[in-house]
Structure formats: C-alpha cells, structure tokens
Design a protein around this motif. Structure first.
Motif, PDB file in Angstrom:
ATOM      1  N   CYS A  44     102.362 -13.129 -24.280  1.00  0.00           N
ATOM      2  CA  CYS A  44     103.052 -12.346 -25.316  1.00  0.00           C
ATOM      3  C   CYS A  44     104.564 -12.328 -25.150  1.00  0.00           C
ATOM      4  N   PRO A  77     100.296 -11.570 -30.576  1.00  0.00           N
ATOM      5  CA  PRO A  77     100.315 -10.468 -31.539  1.00  0.00           C
ATOM      6  C   PRO A  77     101.446 -10.583 -32.551  1.00  0.00           C
ATOM      7  N   GLU A 107      95.336  -5.815 -32.569  1.00  0.00           N
ATOM      8  CA  GLU A 107      96.067  -6.284 -31.397  1.00  0.00           C
ATOM      9  C   GLU A 107      96.428  -5.186 -30.398  1.00  0.00           C
TER      10      GLU A 107
END
Length: 208
Positions: A44, A77, A107
């Motif tokens: 991420c 995400p 998410e």
C-alpha cells in the motif's frame, strides 16, 4: 550475552512451560507484524506518488479509458478508489461518492486487519511472565518452608531464577511488539487518510 544466558536458562527450569508459551506468543505476534509491515509499507505504501502521477497524466490528456485501465491494473486500496471514481464519473456526485464509500467499506478491514491482535499478544506475554514470576516465588517459599537445609539454597535459587527469567522473557517479547504495533497502527491510519484525501481531490477534479 549474559541477558540471553538468563533467558535460555529459563527454558531449562521447572518454569519452562511459561517460557515456551511466551515464545509461541512471540512467533504469533511477529508473524502478524511482518504481514502488516509488508501489506502497509510494501503493497500500500510504495509507489502511490508514481501511481497518482500516472493517473493525472492520462486525465490531463482526456484519456479516461486509459486511466481506468491503468488504475485497474494496480491492486491497492488507493487504486481501487481511483478506479471506482473514474468508472462512475458523469453519473453525479452522489453516485461517485457511493462508489467510493463501497471501496472504503471493502478496503478498511483489510488495512486494519490483525492490528488489534498484536497488543493483545504482547499483553499476554507480559501476563505469562507475571504468572511465571508467581510460580517461581511459590517455589522459593516452598523451598524455605519444606526443603532440607542442605538443599534449601539450591531450591531457593531455582525458584528465584524461574521468577526472574520468566519476567525478563515476557518483557523482551512484549516491548518490541508494542513498539511495532505503534508503527503499523500509525501507517494504517496514514493509508486511510491518503485514500480519503486523494479520493476527495479526484472527485472534485472529475466532477468539476
């Protein structure tokens, strides 16, 4: 090295059951920490700036389909939020916001998953160390009361060793785990804030 000797000696005493339980808690906690570090920092956290620059380049050129294809190729995400916004552009602000909210609902649990378990395991390690301490003190007091004088010193030393080594081992496991929990917790908050901030800016851009 003396510190490790004290810990290793604890695995050879009658209180070794406590030491092994703490060790299993350590493996469980560190496994969760490593998984969260990989997900939040590698999956991420890396390349978000490059990703948004790529999306911005396509949007400035008016190539929305290429922007959608590019964002759909990413499995983060932020990318899913961007894809939802672009796929619902032109349908009104409410439709776009609803699509983004659905991404958040999907998410958010992935971003915060397992984080709450880490301090629980750290606290359990501390409590198991305390349990070992109490057990060691019980052995020491039993030695004073019941062991023959010739063997009393050795039995008393064994009890104190159990008490101290279990406490030490519990703290050695718990303290780093709590520190790492703070790191992954802060990063998860940052990922959520980034998703919220950049999604809002993109909505304002495409719906302007």
């Amino acid at each position: 090295m003396q510190l490790y000797k004290f810990v290793l000696d604890g695995f050879l005493t009658s209180g070794s059951w406590c030491m092994w339980i703490i060790l299993f808690l350590f493996f469980g906690g560190m496994g969760l920490v490593i998984e969260r570090l990989w997900y939040l920092f590698v999956k991420c956290g890396s390349g978000s700036g490059t990703f948004m620059n790529g999306v911005s380049k396509y949007l400035k050129a008016g190539e929305y389909e290429k922007a959608i294809k590019y964002s759909s190729s990413q499995n983060t995400p932020l990318a899913k939020g961007v894809t939802a916004i672009l796929q619902n552009r032109g349908r009104g602000a409410k439709a776009v916001q609803k699509a983004v909210d659905e991404v958040f609902l999907t998410e958010s649990p992935k971003i915060t998953r397992f984080i709450g378990i880490i301090p629980t395991l750290a606290n359990l390690a501390t409590l198991m160390g305390l349990m070992g301490t109490i057990y060691g003190l019980m052995l020491a007091f039993d030695a004073i009361a019941n062991v023959p004088a010739a063997q009393r010193a050795q039995a008393l030393a064994t009890g104190i060793s159990v008490a101290m080594s279990s406490t030490l081992w519990g703290l050695i496991v718990a303290v780093p785990m709590l520190l790492l929990h703070g790191v992954v917790g802060a990063k998860s908050d940052g990922v959520m804030q980034e998703l919220d901030e950049k999604s809002t800016k993109l909505i304002n851009l495409v719906e302007a």
